[in-house]
Design a protein around this motif. Structure first.
Motif, PDB file in Angstrom:
ATOM      1  N   MET A   1       0.817  -1.191   0.000  1.00 53.44           N
ATOM      2  CA  MET A   1       0.000   0.000   0.000  1.00 53.44           C
ATOM      3  C   MET A   1       0.872   1.271   0.000  1.00 53.44           C
ATOM      4  O   MET A   1       0.575   2.218  -0.710  1.00 53.44           O
ATOM      5  N   ILE A   2       1.929   1.251   0.797  1.00 52.66           N
ATOM      6  CA  ILE A   2       2.817   2.416   0.846  1.00 52.66           C
ATOM      7  C   ILE A   2       3.482   2.618  -0.510  1.00 52.66           C
ATOM      8  O   ILE A   2       3.595   3.744  -0.984  1.00 52.66           O
ATOM      9  N   GLU A   3       3.888   1.520  -1.131  1.00 51.24           N
ATOM     10  CA  GLU A   3       4.521   1.608  -2.446  1.00 51.24           C
ATOM     11  C   GLU A   3       3.603   2.319  -3.446  1.00 51.24           C
ATOM     12  O   GLU A   3       4.031   3.189  -4.196  1.00 51.24           O
ATOM     13  N   ARG A   4       2.341   1.943  -3.445  1.00 48.88           N
ATOM     14  CA  ARG A   4       1.371   2.566  -4.354  1.00 48.88           C
ATOM     15  C   ARG A   4       1.190   4.048  -4.021  1.00 48.88           C
ATOM     16  O   ARG A   4       1.098   4.887  -4.915  1.00 48.88           O
ATOM     17  N   VAL A   6       3.318   6.030  -2.845  1.00 50.20           N
ATOM     18  CA  VAL A   6       4.503   6.773  -3.281  1.00 50.20           C
ATOM     19  C   VAL A   6       4.576   6.860  -4.797  1.00 50.20           C
ATOM     20  O   VAL A   6       4.751   7.939  -5.363  1.00 50.20           O
ATOM     21  N   GLU A   7       4.435   5.740  -5.468  1.00 54.25           N
ATOM     22  CA  GLU A   7       4.629   5.677  -6.910  1.00 54.25           C
ATOM     23  C   GLU A   7       3.482   6.269  -7.720  1.00 54.25           C
ATOM     24  O   GLU A   7       3.692   6.764  -8.819  1.00 54.25           O
ATOM     25  N   GLU A   8       2.267   6.214  -7.203  1.00 55.48           N
ATOM     26  CA  GLU A   8       1.106   6.669  -7.959  1.00 55.48           C
ATOM     27  C   GLU A   8       0.500   7.961  -7.423  1.00 55.48           C
ATOM     28  O   GLU A   8      -0.565   8.377  -7.872  1.00 55.48           O
ATOM     29  N   GLN A  15      -2.519  19.719  -1.417  1.00 58.72           N
ATOM     30  CA  GLN A  15      -3.078  18.985  -0.276  1.00 58.72           C
ATOM     31  C   GLN A  15      -2.790  17.487  -0.368  1.00 58.72           C
ATOM     32  O   GLN A  15      -2.526  16.842   0.639  1.00 58.72           O
ATOM     33  N   SER A  16      -2.820  16.938  -1.558  1.00 59.83           N
ATOM     34  CA  SER A  16      -2.537  15.513  -1.741  1.00 59.83           C
ATOM     35  C   SER A  16      -1.096  15.199  -1.354  1.00 59.83           C
ATOM     36  O   SER A  16      -0.832  14.225  -0.643  1.00 59.83           O
TER      37      SER A  16
END
Length: 114
Positions: A1-4, A6-8, A15-16
């Motif tokens: 989940m963390i990978e996604r 970061v990468e996406e 704000q995002s």
């Protein structure tokens, strides 16, 4: 989940980016923070789509994580009026967003006489 996350991550929205960085800091994942910063969120965010307060929140989190581009972001945002700049009163800012040197009206009038 963390990978996604970061990468996406969408890097256009202040704000995002702020929320993602804060979440990664809370998760104590310095590697993920570094990977997100390598994607250059400072160069990607759209300053005009966020309030001055939201830009300030991003600046705060960038400073917290030690982002080398934090001050570049601050200068760029202040230069276009997208960050609070009250601490720069009464002399203002240079066009590049840095603090202007002190000046007086008398000095300005004297320059005009030349």
């Amino acid at each position: 989940m963390i990978e996604r996350a970061v990468e996406e991550a969408d890097l256009d929205h202040v704000q995002s980016v702020t929320r993602r960085l804060k979440a990664l800091v809370e998760a104590d994942d310095g590697d993920a923070v570094a990977r997100l910063l390598r994607r250059d969120p400072v160069g990607c965010v759209d300053l005009w789509r966020a309030s001055a307060d939201h830009n300030q929140q991003l600046l705060d989190v960038l400073r917290k994580v030690g982002c080398p581009q934090a001050e570049e972001f601050a200068r760029r945002a202040r230069a276009v009026g997208c960050l609070p700049g009250e601490e720069y009163l009464p002399h203002g800012l240079n066009p590049d967003g840095t603090r202007a040197a002190s000046w007086t009206w008398a000095e300005l009038l004297a320059q005009d006489e030349c």
